[in-house]
Scaffold this active site. Structure first.
Site, mmCIF file in Angstrom:
data_model
loop_
_atom_site.group_PDB
_atom_site.id
_atom_site.type_symbol
_atom_site.label_atom_id
_atom_site.label_comp_id
_atom_site.label_asym_id
_atom_site.label_seq_id
_atom_site.Cartn_x
_atom_site.Cartn_y
_atom_site.Cartn_z
ATOM 1 N N MET B 1 4.139 -8.522 2.693
ATOM 2 C CA MET B 1 4.504 -9.159 1.832
ATOM 3 C C MET B 1 3.946 -10.878 0.792
ATOM 4 S SD MET B 1 7.032 -11.570 3.595
ATOM 5 C CE MET B 1 6.683 -13.458 4.587
ATOM 6 N N VAL B 4 -3.343 -10.914 -2.507
ATOM 7 C CA VAL B 4 -4.746 -10.992 -1.558
ATOM 8 C C VAL B 4 -4.984 -10.702 -2.923
ATOM 9 C CG1 VAL B 4 -6.443 -10.439 0.184
ATOM 10 C CG2 VAL B 4 -3.721 -9.702 0.980
ATOM 11 N N LYS B 19 -5.118 -14.998 0.952
ATOM 12 C CA LYS B 19 -3.484 -14.635 1.330
ATOM 13 C C LYS B 19 -2.670 -15.305 0.774
ATOM 14 C CE LYS B 19 -1.284 -10.839 3.049
ATOM 15 N NZ LYS B 19 -1.226 -9.887 5.443
ATOM 16 N N ASP B 118 3.307 -3.245 12.250
ATOM 17 C CA ASP B 118 2.730 -2.832 11.239
ATOM 18 C C ASP B 118 1.917 -1.600 11.347
ATOM 19 O OD1 ASP B 118 3.985 -1.262 8.500
ATOM 20 O OD2 ASP B 118 3.217 -3.282 7.578
#
Lengths: 87, 135
Positions: B1, B4, B19, B118
């Site tokens: 979410m 970067v 980030k 993830d």
């Protein structure tokens, strides 16, 4: 959290107890993708979530002929050697 | 979410990845706190194949943007595995070697009690020369 194509079935079901096995499943998807060029299940988000839960991936051994036809015997080499995991 | 950026750290003259969570619905205090703890989790790990966190901080609020959490990470110059594959199959040996490296890094994370949740080819970053990270 997660990306449908890489989700373990328990994640795709929306389970709340997601443990190390979910990461191991995703590693399997990455291996499949690296070897075949695509993840086992493709499509719209909801389709992929359903396939992850209900279907078996097509075995890579059955896809080798198709892959060879698409890319020839000389598979491209990945340009990069170093690997780092981003979180 | 997060987003970067490729950024230059002035004091040390090095390129880092920066980030942060941008404005909008993600800029609320809850997700800022979650974002900060994400950085702390990564920073706890020391592994040659897990991206290194350099620093965590917050931006100064101005008239346009509220203060947001950001962290700087080691910059990887080879792009992601997803970009590198570009839909093309790799030889079995290369694929196996790559996933072995990943599996060892994931095992390390699991031993620290951290689950990634993830993992995907877009989250695997590569170096162009196999540089210091891989040695």
């Amino acid at each position: 959290m997660g990306t449908p194509e890489y989700m373990a079935p328990e994640q795709a079901m929306g389970g709340s107890t997601i443990g190390p096995p979910a990461d191991i499943y995703a590693l399997g998807v990455i291996l499949y993708e690296t070897r075949h060029g695509r993840t086992p299940f493709q499509g719209a988000t909801l389709d992929v979530l359903a396939q992850v839960q209900d279907r078996e991936p097509v075995p890579l051994s059955l896809l080798q002929i198709e892959d060879a036809a698409r890319f020839g015997d000389d598979l491209p080499q990945m340009p990069s050697q170093g690997t780092t995991l981003a979180l | 979410m997060g987003v970067v950026y490729r950024a230059r750290q002035l004091g040390l003259k090095r390129i880092v990845a920066l980030k942060m969570v941008l404005g909008g619905p993600f800029a609320n205090p809850t997700s800022q706190a979650r974002f900060r703890s994400e950085a702390e989790v990564i920073a706890r790990m020391q592994h040659p194949n897990i991206v290194q966190v350099f620093a965590v901080g917050t931006t100064r609020a101005d008239s346009v943007l509220p203060s947001v959490v950001l962290f700087s990470l080691e910059y990887m110059d080879g792009g992601s595995l997803e970009e590198s594959l570009c839909g093309k199959p790799q030889p079995a040996r290369d694929a196996a070697r790559l996933v072995e490296t990943l599996a060892r890094a994931v095992q390390y994370a699991h031993e620290q009690g951290i689950i990634h949740r993830d993992l995907k080819s877009a989250n695997i970053l590569l170096t162009l020369d196999g540089g210091p990270q891989d040695q």
